[in-house]
Design an enzyme around this catalytic site. Structure first.
Site, PDB file in Angstrom:
ATOM      1  CG  ASP A 165      -2.147  -0.822   1.078  1.00  0.00           C
ATOM      2  OD1 ASP A 165      -2.554  -1.089  -0.059  1.00  0.00           O
ATOM      3  OD2 ASP A 165      -2.732  -1.205   2.104  1.00  0.00           O
ATOM      4  CG  LEU A 166       2.774   2.261   3.585  1.00  0.00           C
ATOM      5  CD1 LEU A 166       3.695   1.918   4.738  1.00  0.00           C
ATOM      6  CD2 LEU A 166       2.048   3.571   3.853  1.00  0.00           C
TER       7      LEU A 166
END
Length: 405
Positions: A165-166
């Site tokens: 996600d990051l």
């Protein structure tokens, strides 16, 4: 129109982006751009989207997660279930010209539909799989094999950090600027799609993982806390402190051996096995069966404070394991770190808030901004972006299409 409040840096001043997103990856892209000075206008369902109460939460059920992923943004609240609300969002995107989202590629927020009347629109879309099917960080991670490399085994070990996600969020922010640069040169808009699955497997490839498996024909062995290909592992000191030590340079290796007074013992292993550990990471890793016991005994004989001082003097990379509560209490990481500041949080809870991770020595770092409340900027944005009168906005509010906090 650029952001008018306090920002971390003005590098993106003058850039406005509409964001319609939830959870981690897409909001992270908007957050990073906002922290660099862009005006990021988050458009949500009235009452908040699916991540609006995501844990951790306060006793009043205010999400500290949402509050921190949406700092420095503005908020417009629309009834996205109604045709009128959807049309307002579409028009906001067209008027602004830059859009980041993790909504499905088809439907009312498709790039084809949004670019009608705005051919130079830039859309950055975070996705699960490239074919449009859903995925989460934790399922994508399983798909590329990392849980089967983590821990001692044989059971898979999931990570708790949403790494994909990051990375996808950071890549999305970069992709937005890249697409804008292309538009500046060519005048052409574009949609950039960023599937978590491609970020994950692409990262595996960039780190040599695909080539390694194809070359060896085998999966990498489970190593517990050891670092693959280096002399790096956790050890326990005389006073019970578990600490990680990693050697990446010849100087660090020489200083580590000297700090632990292991020169003679290491030379004996080198002589017996016909190797020299001075400059070869791989040899230290391959002969860890002989080296680890020496280092375990030497480290177990001395207290952590004594070893830490010796390691620091020798430039040896090390860190004791500690809890997140311990890390938050570390002045070097938080209290005295200029990345952090104070902001008036919607939750009412006062705590250090992170700003831009980057430091620009030529610019003054300013305080982080708070997150907005749901719909806190609805009237302002609709008036400025769409030219709606106060009467028109009031009618939309009365109809339940718009909410102003």
């Amino acid at each position: 129109m650029g952001s008018t409040g306090l920002i971390m840096y003005n590098l993106l001043n003058g850039l406005s982006v509409i964001e319609a997103s939830s959870f981690v990856a897409s909001p992270t892209a908007g957050l990073y751009m906002a922290q660099m000075g862009a005006e990021v206008i988050r458009v949500d369902q009235i009452g908040g989207g699916p991540d609006f109460r995501r844990w951790p939460v306060t006793e009043a059920n205010d999400s500290l997660y949402w509050e921190n992923l949406n700092r420095a943004k503005k908020s417009v609240a629309l009834d996205l279930g109604s045709p009128a609300g959807r049309e307002l969002l579409q028009e906001l995107v067209r008027k602004t010209g830059q859009f980041v989202t993790n909504f499905p590629a088809e439907g009312f927020l498709s790039h084809a539909k949004l670019s009608e009347g705005r051919a130079d629109l830039v859309t950055v879309r975070v996705m699960g799989w490239a074919d449009g099917s859903p995925a989460l960080d934790y399922t994508v991670n399983n798909s590329v094999g990392y849980p089967m490399m983590t821990g001692a085994g044989p059971e898979p070990v999931n990570h708790v950090l949403p790494a994909w996600d990051l990375l996808s969020g950071a890549y999305a922010a970069f992709a937005m600027l890249a697409a804008i640069q292309r538009r500046t040169v060519s005048g052409e808009g574009s949609e950039v799609r960023i599937p978590l699955s491609d970020v994950a497997i692409g990262t595996v490839a960039n780190l040599g993982g695909i080539a390694e498996v194809l070359y060896t024909g085998e999966n990498r062995p489970r190593l517990g806390n050891a670092v693959y290909g280096l002399f790096g592992r956790d050890f326990v000191t005389a006073d019970g402190v578990r600490t990680m030590i990693v050697v990446v340079t010849p100087r660090q290796w020489a200083n580590l051996v000297a700090a632990l007074k292991l020169e003679a013992a290491v030379t004996s292993i080198e002589t017996a096995r016909g190797v020299n550990f001075a400059k070869d990471d791989g040899l230290r890793f391959n002969h860890r069966d002989a080296l680890y016991p020496l280092f375990e005994a030497a480290i177990a004989a001395r207290p952590h404070a004594d070893l830490a001082a010796a390691f620091d003097a020798g430039g040896i990379v090390h860190s004791a394991y500690r809890t997140m509560k311990d890390a938050v209490a570390d002045p070097a990481l938080v209290a005295n770190n200029p990345v952090f500041g104070r902001a008036a949080n919607p939750s009412g809870f006062d705590y250090p808030a992170a700003g831009s991770f980057a430091t620009v020595p030529q610019m003054e770092r300013q305080a982080p901004q708070p997150a907005p409340v749901n719909g806190g900027n609805s009237e302002e944005v609709l008036a400025e972006r769409l030219g709606l009168s106060s009467g028109q906005i009031a009618a939309l509010i009365d109809a339940g299409t718009v909410r102003q906090a």
